[in-house]
Design an enzyme around this catalytic site. Structure first.
Site, PDB file in Angstrom:
ATOM      1  CG  ASP A   7      38.756  -4.239   5.188  1.00  0.00           C
ATOM      2  OD1 ASP A   7      38.911  -3.136   5.769  1.00  0.00           O
ATOM      3  OD2 ASP A   7      39.085  -4.415   3.995  1.00  0.00           O
ATOM      4  CG  HIS A   8      42.945  -5.532   6.634  1.00  0.00           C
ATOM      5  ND1 HIS A   8      42.091  -6.339   5.910  1.00  0.00           N
ATOM      6  CD2 HIS A   8      43.830  -5.028   5.732  1.00  0.00           C
ATOM      7  CE1 HIS A   8      42.458  -6.328   4.642  1.00  0.00           C
ATOM      8  NE2 HIS A   8      43.513  -5.541   4.506  1.00  0.00           N
ATOM      9  CB  CYS A  64      36.882  -1.572   3.665  1.00  0.00           C
ATOM     10  SG  CYS A  64      36.375  -0.744   2.147  1.00  0.00           S
ATOM     11  N   GLY A  65      39.295   0.036   3.636  1.00  0.00           N
ATOM     12  CA  GLY A  65      40.340   1.005   3.319  1.00  0.00           C
ATOM     13  C   GLY A  65      39.788   2.227   2.604  1.00  0.00           C
ATOM     14  CB  THR A  66      38.508   2.763  -0.694  1.00  0.00           C
ATOM     15  OG1 THR A  66      37.828   1.517  -0.935  1.00  0.00           O
ATOM     16  CG2 THR A  66      39.956   2.670  -1.132  1.00  0.00           C
ATOM     17  N   GLY A  67      36.272   2.290   1.666  1.00  0.00           N
ATOM     18  CA  GLY A  67      34.815   2.291   1.826  1.00  0.00           C
ATOM     19  C   GLY A  67      34.127   1.729   0.588  1.00  0.00           C
ATOM     20  CG  HIS A  97      17.739  13.857  -1.587  1.00  0.00           C
ATOM     21  ND1 HIS A  97      18.121  14.615  -2.668  1.00  0.00           N
ATOM     22  CD2 HIS A  97      17.203  14.731  -0.699  1.00  0.00           C
ATOM     23  CE1 HIS A  97      17.819  15.889  -2.453  1.00  0.00           C
ATOM     24  NE2 HIS A  97      17.273  15.987  -1.251  1.00  0.00           N
ATOM     25  CG  ASN A  98      20.353   8.610  -1.935  1.00  0.00           C
ATOM     26  OD1 ASN A  98      21.449   9.102  -1.632  1.00  0.00           O
ATOM     27  ND2 ASN A  98      19.730   8.902  -3.051  1.00  0.00           N
ATOM     28  NE  ARG A 108      44.409   0.786   4.090  1.00  0.00           N
ATOM     29  CZ  ARG A 108      44.378  -0.445   3.597  1.00  0.00           C
ATOM     30  NH1 ARG A 108      44.051  -0.646   2.331  1.00  0.00           N
ATOM     31  NH2 ARG A 108      44.685  -1.475   4.357  1.00  0.00           N
ATOM     32  NE  ARG A 132      12.214  16.430  -5.126  1.00  0.00           N
ATOM     33  CZ  ARG A 132      12.168  17.077  -3.973  1.00  0.00           C
ATOM     34  NH1 ARG A 132      11.085  17.009  -3.208  1.00  0.00           N
ATOM     35  NH2 ARG A 132      13.204  17.775  -3.538  1.00  0.00           N
ATOM     36  CG  HIS A 133      13.723  12.589  -2.355  1.00  0.00           C
ATOM     37  ND1 HIS A 133      14.543  12.811  -3.441  1.00  0.00           N
ATOM     38  CD2 HIS A 133      13.594  13.783  -1.728  1.00  0.00           C
ATOM     39  CE1 HIS A 133      14.886  14.086  -3.471  1.00  0.00           C
ATOM     40  NE2 HIS A 133      14.329  14.696  -2.445  1.00  0.00           N
ATOM     41  NE  ARG A 136      13.330  11.556  -8.442  1.00  0.00           N
ATOM     42  CZ  ARG A 136      13.394  12.858  -8.177  1.00  0.00           C
ATOM     43  NH1 ARG A 136      14.077  13.308  -7.133  1.00  0.00           N
ATOM     44  NH2 ARG A 136      12.779  13.725  -8.952  1.00  0.00           N
TER      45      ARG A 136
HETATM   46  C1  RB5 Z   1      42.264  -3.919   1.713  1.00  0.00           C
HETATM   47  O1  RB5 Z   1      43.620  -3.765   1.459  1.00  0.00           O
HETATM   48  C2  RB5 Z   1      41.460  -2.966   0.867  1.00  0.00           C
HETATM   49  O2  RB5 Z   1      41.462  -3.400  -0.454  1.00  0.00           O
HETATM   50  C3  RB5 Z   1      40.056  -2.842   1.389  1.00  0.00           C
HETATM   51  O3  RB5 Z   1      40.093  -2.390   2.702  1.00  0.00           O
HETATM   52  C4  RB5 Z   1      39.153  -1.876   0.672  1.00  0.00           C
HETATM   53  O4  RB5 Z   1      39.763  -0.642   0.496  1.00  0.00           O
HETATM   54  C5  RB5 Z   1      38.524  -2.374  -0.570  1.00  0.00           C
HETATM   55  O5  RB5 Z   1      37.740  -1.691  -1.227  1.00  0.00           O
END
Ligand code: RB5
Length: 146
Positions: A7-8, A64-67, A97-98, A108, A132-133, A136
Site C-alpha cells: 500500500d502507500h 505496508c506502514g507496519t507490515g 520452522h514455519n 515505517r 516436527r515443523h 505443526r
Molecule cells: C496506512 O496508513 C497504514 O494503516 C497501513 O499502511 C498499515 O500500516 C496497516 O497496518
C-alpha cells in the site's frame, strides 16, 4: 517468480526491494500499488496472496506502514502463511520452522536498507523440512478447514 505488493505506507520500501530484485536478476510480478497515493492494503494483499497460493509465484513480499495490516489480510487467503517481521532472526526462523510463503514488512518500521536485507534472508533461506515443523505447519493449515 516472486509476487510483490504494497500500500502507500510500504510503497518506498517496495521500490527499494524491486531494485534489489532487478539487480539480483530475480523475476517478480508487481501487483501494485504503483504510487504513494493512499489506498486500502487488503486489495493488494489479496492479489499478491492469490498469486502465491495459485502457484503462479513461489513466494510473496508485502509492504505496508507496519507490515501488520497487510499480513492480517494475506493470512485470510487459504494456503497463506504470511509472517510480519522486522528482525533477521525472525525472518530466518519463519522460513526454517514455519515455511512462511509471504514476508510482510513495515515501511515505517524498517529502513529500506534493513528491508532489503530481510528480503534477502527470506528468499535465500529454505524450509528446514524437519518432521516436527512440518507436523505443526500441517496443524496450522488444518485450522482453515474447520
Ligand atoms: C496506512 O496508513 C497504514 O494503516 C497501513 O499502511 C498499515 O500500516 C496497516 O497496518
Amino acid at each position: 517468480m516472486i509476487a510483490v505488493g504494497c500500500d502507500h505506507g510500504g510503497f518506498e520500501l517496495k521500490l527499494a526491494v524491486l531494485k534489489y530484485l532487478e539487480e539480483k536478476g530475480i523475476e517478480y510480478k508487481d501487483f501494485g500499488t504503483y504510487s504513494a497515493d493512499s489506498v486500502d492494503y487488503p486489495v493488494f494483499a489479496e492479489k499478491t496472496a492469490n498469486a502465491v497460493v495459485s502457484g503462479e509465484c513461489e513466494l510473496g513480499l508485502l509492504f505496508c506502514g507496519t507490515g501488520i495490516g497487510i499480513s492480517m489480510a494475506a493470512n485470510k487467503v487459504k494456503g497463506v502463511r504470511a509472517a510480519c517481521c522486522s528482525d533477521k532472526f525472525s525472518v530466518e526462523m519463519t522460513r526454517l520452522h514455519n515455511n512462511a510463503n509471504i514476508l510482510c514488512l513495515g515501511g515505517r518500521v524498517v529502513s529500506n536498507e534493513k528491508g532489503v536485507e530481510l528480503v534477502d534472508i527470506f528468499l535465500n533461506t529454505p524450509f528446514s523440512g524437519d518432521e516436527r515443523h512440518q507436523k505443526r505447519i500441517d496443524m496450522v493449515m488444518a485450522i482453515e478447514n474447520r
